[in-house]
Design an enzyme around this catalytic site. Sequence first.
Site, PDB file in Angstrom:
ATOM      1  N   SER A 255       0.054   1.252   1.183  1.00  8.81           N
ATOM      2  CA  SER A 255      -0.516  -0.085   1.197  1.00  8.81           C
ATOM      3  C   SER A 255      -1.277  -0.294   2.499  1.00  8.81           C
ATOM      4  O   SER A 255      -1.043   0.388   3.488  1.00  8.81           O
ATOM      5  CB  SER A 255       0.610  -1.107   1.044  1.00  8.81           C
ATOM      6  OG  SER A 255       0.581  -2.040   2.087  1.00  8.81           O
ATOM      7  N   LYS A 256      -2.204  -1.250   2.452  1.00  9.21           N
ATOM      8  CA  LYS A 256      -2.988  -1.535   3.653  1.00  9.21           C
ATOM      9  C   LYS A 256      -2.091  -2.037   4.779  1.00  9.21           C
ATOM     10  O   LYS A 256      -2.494  -2.065   5.926  1.00  9.21           O
ATOM     11  CB  LYS A 256      -4.071  -2.570   3.339  1.00  9.21           C
ATOM     12  CG  LYS A 256      -5.103  -2.009   2.377  1.00  9.21           C
ATOM     13  CD  LYS A 256      -6.223  -2.975   2.113  1.00  9.21           C
ATOM     14  CE  LYS A 256      -7.080  -2.433   0.984  1.00  9.21           C
ATOM     15  NZ  LYS A 256      -8.133  -3.309   0.560  1.00  9.21           N
ATOM     16  N   ARG A 257      -0.882  -2.430   4.413  1.00 13.45           N
ATOM     17  CA  ARG A 257       0.049  -2.892   5.449  1.00 13.45           C
ATOM     18  C   ARG A 257       0.704  -1.738   6.197  1.00 13.45           C
ATOM     19  O   ARG A 257       1.242  -1.926   7.272  1.00 13.45           O
ATOM     20  CB  ARG A 257       1.119  -3.799   4.829  1.00 13.45           C
ATOM     21  CG  ARG A 257       0.604  -5.184   4.522  1.00 13.45           C
ATOM     22  CD  ARG A 257       1.712  -6.078   3.999  1.00 13.45           C
ATOM     23  NE  ARG A 257       2.190  -5.617   2.692  1.00 13.45           N
ATOM     24  CZ  ARG A 257       1.586  -5.887   1.539  1.00 13.45           C
ATOM     25  NH1 ARG A 257       0.499  -6.632   1.527  1.00 13.45           N
ATOM     26  NH2 ARG A 257       2.051  -5.439   0.402  1.00 13.45           N
TER      27      ARG A 257
END
Length: 487
Positions: A255-257
């Site tokens: 995820s972009k996180r």
Amino acid sequence: MSNVRVRFCPSPTGSPHVGFARTALYNWVFARKAQGTFVLRIEDTDKERSTEESYRAMLDTMRWLGLDWDEGPEVGGPYGPYLQSERTDLYVDVLGKLRASSYTYDCFCTTEEVEARRKASGSKVQGYDGFCRELSAEQRSAFEAEGRKPVVRFRMPEGSVTWTDLVRGDITFETEFVPDYALCRANGDPLYTLVNPVDDALMGITHVLRGEDLLSSTPRQIPLHRALVELGVSDAVPEFGHLPFVMGEGNKKLSKRDPQAHLNMYRDEGFLPEGLLNYLALLGWAIAPDRDVFTIDEMVEAFDIKDVNPNPARFDPKKADAINAAHMRLLSIEEMTHRVLPFLKAAGVVGDPVHDSDAQLLELAMPLVAERINKLTEAPDMLGFLFVDEGEFTRDPADVEKLLDDAGRQVVQASHDALQDLPQWSTAAIQEALQAALVDGLGLKPRHAFGPVRVAITGRRVSPPLFESMELLGRDRSLGRLQSALR
Ligand code: GLU
């Protein structure tokens, strides 16, 4: 040049991440292999989320990786502009053609009305139910009299949509589960559902390679492409290939996180672009069952989209490190020097511009560390001790505690005694003298003998080879450091 045209079309929201670069890479390689054209298009229609900063970072990252584009921003080309925000007139024009055809219809329904009908019918299909498909002239005037403004909807054909996915083989969607979708807002603003396929059509894109997350939009886009061909907007429907998901830790989609998903991190950490590219290439493709390390040219030579594995790829930071290290080993000393220089400057190890004496020292020192550094950022740590002024030389406190205890200090004292009158200050002479004093004289194992000397001289337990380092450092500075370690 062949007539193959592929595109990479990021939305400039957020910082460039692993999925972004993998998709860019596969498209670029596909284009180069086919001697076709690689188009970069910026999908900045989401005004709230698109930022100039993200756009800049994306171009910058692609350039750093060496993924050059033949058409696109800052390069131009015959199908520009290449920013969607500058193409509104083109979309309005195509929308006009679609609206004048039977491929679309005007729809006056509100979201609430659609939802109420869905509840009443008990249908499980989310989305529009086709209510306005066949409005009579009276119904239409009645809606208009209420002041309603229509959206334009695409009329999904009956039956099914099938395509041969370049990665996944034949895929079929029944269109009863793909509702008619809106192409613009009621105020006429084109929607992403329109502009993405319209751009592929107008730009003559022949192959669409993109992430699996976009797979569900393909059964909507293919009938629209067919309509655009019929209306003379484009020549052919592109082929589609959907690249596998990239999984992070714990079997979840990367995820972009996840910090490790962001490409800046690798650049700042001192990855080589060729090392990172090689690693990204492995997220869904392999050059051979028993081979992981290759150059981008070798990838272009060997790449076939049919070999891309449709199953999710696993992102493994340790493997990324190892692949990068392998590429470090492939660099010549001159090239590695060139690559580490910006990192040495940033860390203040050398000045900018580099002083002549520092450049000479660096030329002598690089061969000592070239085999030992796995990332460019390790160079300042490894080499700093050679360049630092004596007054500012420091040692790693943890290494000092471990190795410069009483026993260690005795070793350092014995080294100092053995070296202070050495007639010739050379690697061989230093090695011989220390060997005689510590291993033969004190009866120490080499492992125990040289650790304390290394910390005294370089400040760290991990350093370039000790005797060579002492030769480069010179007699006075070496003896001075042995002495200062005793204080
Ligand atoms: N702009 C879309 C994205 O960044 C790509 C759409 C596509 O490849 O068709 O996810």
